[in-house]
Design a protein around this motif. Structure first.
Motif, mmCIF file in Angstrom:
data_model
loop_
_atom_site.group_PDB
_atom_site.id
_atom_site.type_symbol
_atom_site.label_atom_id
_atom_site.label_comp_id
_atom_site.label_asym_id
_atom_site.label_seq_id
_atom_site.Cartn_x
_atom_site.Cartn_y
_atom_site.Cartn_z
ATOM 1 N N TYR B 97 0.834 -1.201 0.000
ATOM 2 C CA TYR B 97 0.000 0.000 0.000
ATOM 3 C C TYR B 97 0.872 1.257 0.000
ATOM 4 O O TYR B 97 0.635 2.195 -0.773
ATOM 5 N N GLN B 98 1.898 1.263 0.856
ATOM 6 C CA GLN B 98 2.782 2.434 0.946
ATOM 7 C C GLN B 98 3.593 2.652 -0.332
ATOM 8 O O GLN B 98 3.959 3.769 -0.653
ATOM 9 N N LEU B 99 3.860 1.569 -1.058
ATOM 10 C CA LEU B 99 4.653 1.698 -2.283
ATOM 11 C C LEU B 99 3.809 2.074 -3.496
ATOM 12 O O LEU B 99 4.240 2.835 -4.352
ATOM 13 N N PHE B 100 2.590 1.524 -3.562
ATOM 14 C CA PHE B 100 1.821 1.640 -4.812
ATOM 15 C C PHE B 100 0.579 2.537 -4.746
ATOM 16 O O PHE B 100 -0.095 2.683 -5.757
ATOM 17 N N ASN B 101 0.252 3.094 -3.569
ATOM 18 C CA ASN B 101 -0.959 3.933 -3.552
ATOM 19 C C ASN B 101 -0.670 5.239 -4.303
ATOM 20 O O ASN B 101 0.495 5.571 -4.557
ATOM 21 N N PRO B 102 -1.694 5.997 -4.686
ATOM 22 C CA PRO B 102 -1.476 7.188 -5.536
ATOM 23 C C PRO B 102 -0.491 8.215 -4.977
ATOM 24 O O PRO B 102 0.076 8.994 -5.747
ATOM 25 N N THR B 103 -0.287 8.246 -3.654
ATOM 26 C CA THR B 103 0.739 9.153 -3.116
ATOM 27 C C THR B 103 1.932 8.354 -2.581
ATOM 28 O O THR B 103 2.774 8.899 -1.855
ATOM 29 N N GLY B 104 1.995 7.099 -2.930
ATOM 30 C CA GLY B 104 3.057 6.219 -2.440
ATOM 31 C C GLY B 104 4.387 6.427 -3.146
ATOM 32 O O GLY B 104 4.539 7.310 -3.997
ATOM 33 N N PHE B 105 5.344 5.578 -2.818
ATOM 34 C CA PHE B 105 6.719 5.749 -3.282
ATOM 35 C C PHE B 105 6.826 5.738 -4.811
ATOM 36 O O PHE B 105 7.466 6.608 -5.409
ATOM 37 N N PHE B 106 6.191 4.763 -5.450
ATOM 38 C CA PHE B 106 6.342 4.660 -6.914
ATOM 39 C C PHE B 106 5.614 5.787 -7.651
ATOM 40 O O PHE B 106 6.011 6.173 -8.744
ATOM 41 N N SER B 107 4.563 6.297 -7.047
ATOM 42 C CA SER B 107 3.888 7.454 -7.623
ATOM 43 C C SER B 107 4.833 8.667 -7.581
ATOM 44 O O SER B 107 4.888 9.471 -8.515
ATOM 45 N N ARG B 108 5.601 8.784 -6.490
ATOM 46 C CA ARG B 108 6.585 9.872 -6.349
ATOM 47 C C ARG B 108 7.704 9.716 -7.384
ATOM 48 O O ARG B 108 8.179 10.698 -7.958
ATOM 49 N N VAL B 109 8.118 8.441 -7.582
ATOM 50 C CA VAL B 109 9.171 8.184 -8.579
ATOM 51 C C VAL B 109 8.646 8.585 -9.965
ATOM 52 O O VAL B 109 9.344 9.271 -10.734
ATOM 53 N N ALA B 110 7.400 8.188 -10.263
ATOM 54 C CA ALA B 110 6.803 8.526 -11.568
ATOM 55 C C ALA B 110 6.719 10.038 -11.746
ATOM 56 O O ALA B 110 6.998 10.569 -12.830
ATOM 57 N N TYR B 111 6.380 10.758 -10.650
ATOM 58 C CA TYR B 111 6.284 12.222 -10.701
ATOM 59 C C TYR B 111 7.661 12.849 -10.962
ATOM 60 O O TYR B 111 7.793 13.753 -11.803
ATOM 61 N N SER B 112 8.680 12.338 -10.238
ATOM 62 C CA SER B 112 10.026 12.933 -10.390
ATOM 63 C C SER B 112 10.613 12.627 -11.771
ATOM 64 O O SER B 112 11.485 13.352 -12.247
ATOM 65 N N LEU B 113 10.130 11.552 -12.409
ATOM 66 C CA LEU B 113 10.608 11.224 -13.779
ATOM 67 C C LEU B 113 9.732 11.896 -14.842
ATOM 68 O O LEU B 113 9.864 11.608 -16.035
ATOM 69 N N HIS B 114 8.793 12.734 -14.364
ATOM 70 C CA HIS B 114 7.849 13.461 -15.239
ATOM 71 C C HIS B 114 6.950 12.506 -16.030
ATOM 72 O O HIS B 114 6.490 12.841 -17.117
#
Lengths: 255, 266
Positions: B97-114
């Motif tokens: 949940y912490q990794l894949f939720n919309p504000t989770g870690f991978f969402s942050r990675v996707a945001y930082s990679l534009h």
């Protein structure tokens, strides 16, 4: 080709270690707002809170340890003795089938079916009730674990001891237990882990009043208290990691 | 014995012969059970997800085992495969949940990679319609378990030697894997894979945290019925528990009949 293979292996190892690192980051983060990749600040505040009086995590840890130790110490010796009788029984195939049932069924469904008897005996919501409920799963698991241990060779040693005049207690303590040291250690580890990991059954029989670490994690998740949930999770993971490492070392030595 | 006592009470309750609201023998709860289709939907959903998880885990584990056998069996790296097994289902669900939720870690990675412009652009992976979160979490743990299991068989059955033998009679790497390695591993581990499948089918914590509202995983659906305030739901929950228990008994009985559960000792 070798580089791709090596790269993939590195990625695989990264994936295996990442959950622990991520959990550490979560547990010690103070503020970690979206879209920051790493926490903006770290703090030991959550960690130090564990040791404060009335800490729910410490209480959960003590309860989890107590339940797991009692369940292990009762289930393993009892299953060790009973499994020998089961292995010698002509109806062992059906007895083993019955032993498989409790731990293959969903513990929460099993708990729901048994709940009536626990209410009747006044055991639900008590640590003793949770221990008894977990024993109903851990004991048959150990029967399955030990059943293949009783082979012709070990039974011959047992018969030889009897022929040489040894009584039953001497047979167990001087022959069977020393011969079964490895499987007994594995049984102790695995029984501890089953009890340590247990949530559904503990939640149902304990009706939320028996505060174990897994129950705490669930409550912290529901309260959206991410730091405390991560810290409790870390405490929950550490003993199993150590035990699995020890378990593997023992198995390696056996091989 | 406790299981049969529990099953007995569940049966009595489902026929209205026990429990707080019992009013004598009735088939009405069973009628609702058969007409509502709730159990069938939950069971089918859980069963399909279990098959998907098993299939993915077996394929990934076979690839790892065949490609990196020495890393799985020996050396310090072998310990790493044990890490997922030390993670309780509850913690694994929380992690996903912490990794894949919309504000989770991978969402942050996707945001930082534009790749995304806000958290709302990140796809739903937790509590989603396709239950991807449940699949990811279970596959992560099951793959570790099956890789260790397969690696053990690889070593104990001397598959490496068999592969050398097959090479000496002209088989190529692909044929060795298809005709020697994979059949031996799958045949030897079939009972363990089936039992692991039952564990996944019975799992509670991961679908509780990552599952969807409807249909629910079978354990979650039954537990929720028990914990609802509507007393009429309790006999219905017992109907579901009884049928589920009989399905598991049938599978185990079938495995036992085919001598897949227990091997006589020499």
């Amino acid at each position: 080709m070798k580089t791709i293979k090596g790269g993939f292996l590195g990625l695989l190892f990264g994936m295996l270690i990442f959950p622990i690192l991520f959990m550490l980051m979560l547990a010690f983060s103070l503020t970690w707002r979206y879209p920051q990749l790493i926490p903006e600040s770290f703090s030991l505040h959550t960690f130090l809170n564990i040791f404060s009086s009335g800490s729910n995590i410490l209480g959960g840890l003590i309860n989890s340890l107590l339940i797991a130790i009692v369940v292990t110490l009762v289930a393993v010796p009892l299953a060790f003795y009973i499994s020998k009788q089961v292995a010698a029984n002509s109806k062992r195939k059906y007895l083993i089938l019955c032993a498989y049932l409790p731990f293959t069924l969903s513990p929460v469904i099993y708990a729901a079916c048994l709940n009536y008897y626990f209410v009747l005996a006044g055991l639900n919501g008590t640590i003793f009730g949770v221990i008894l409920a977990q024993l109903i799963i851990v004991f048959p698991y150990n029967i399955i674990l030990f059943i293949t241990h009783w082979n012709t060779q070990i039974n011959s040693y047992s018969d030889l001891t009897a022929t040489l005049g040894g009584n039953r207690i001497q047979t167990y303590f001087k022959v069977l237990i020393p011969l079964s040291k490895t499987i007994l250690l594995i049984a102790f580890f695995q029984s501890f882990l089953i009890s340590w990991f247990e949530f559904g059954l503990t939640n149902f029989i304990g009706i939320g009043q028996v505060n174990t670490l897994t129950i705490r994690v669930y409550q912290y998740i529901n309260e959206a208290n991410v730091q405390l949930a991560a810290l409790s999770s870390l405490i929950l993971i550490l003993p199993p990691l150590f035990m699995l490492w020890l378990n593997k070392r023992i198995m390696f030595h056996q091989i | 014995m406790p299981l049969f006592a529990g099953l007995g009470y569940a049966l009595l309750n489902s026929f209205g012969l026990a429990g707080i609201i019992s009013n004598g023998f009735t088939l009405s709860y069973w009628h609702i059970f058969f007409t509502s289709g709730e159990f069938e939907k939950s069971f089918l959903y859980s069963f399909i997800l279990t098959l998907v998880i098993l299939l993915l885990s077996v394929i990934i584990s076979l690839i790892i085992c065949i490609s990196y056998n020495s890393n799985v069996n020996t050396g310090k790296s072998a310990y790493l495969f044990y890490i997922p097994l030390a993670i309780p289902f509850m913690v694994a669900g929380f992690l996903t949940y912490q990794l894949f939720n919309p504000t989770g870690f991978f969402s942050r990675v996707a945001y930082s990679l534009h790749l995304t412009s806000s958290h709302s652009n990140f796809p739903d992976i937790t509590n989603d319609a396709l239950s991807i979160g449940i699949v990811i979490t279970h596959v992560f743990i099951a793959t570790a378990f099956l890789t260790i299991l397969f690696a053990g068989i690889f070593k104990n059955e001397k598959i490496e030697e068999l592969a050398i033998l097959a090479t000496s009679i002209g088989a190529n790497r692909r044929e060795i894997n298809r005709r020697v390695v994979i059949p031996i591993i799958l045949k030897k581990t079939f009972p363990s894979i089936t039992l692991y499948g039952i564990f996944i089918l019975s799992s509670y914590e991961i679908p509780l945290l990552l599952g969807r509202q409807t249909p629910q995983f079978i354990s979650v659906a039954i537990a929720n019925k028990f914990q609802k305030f509507n007393l009429q739901d309790i006999p219905l929950a017992y109907c579901m528990a009884v049928v589920y228990t009989f399905i598991i008994i049938f599978i185990l009985f079938y495995l036992s009949k085919r001598n897949k559960l227990y091997h006589e000792n020499d």
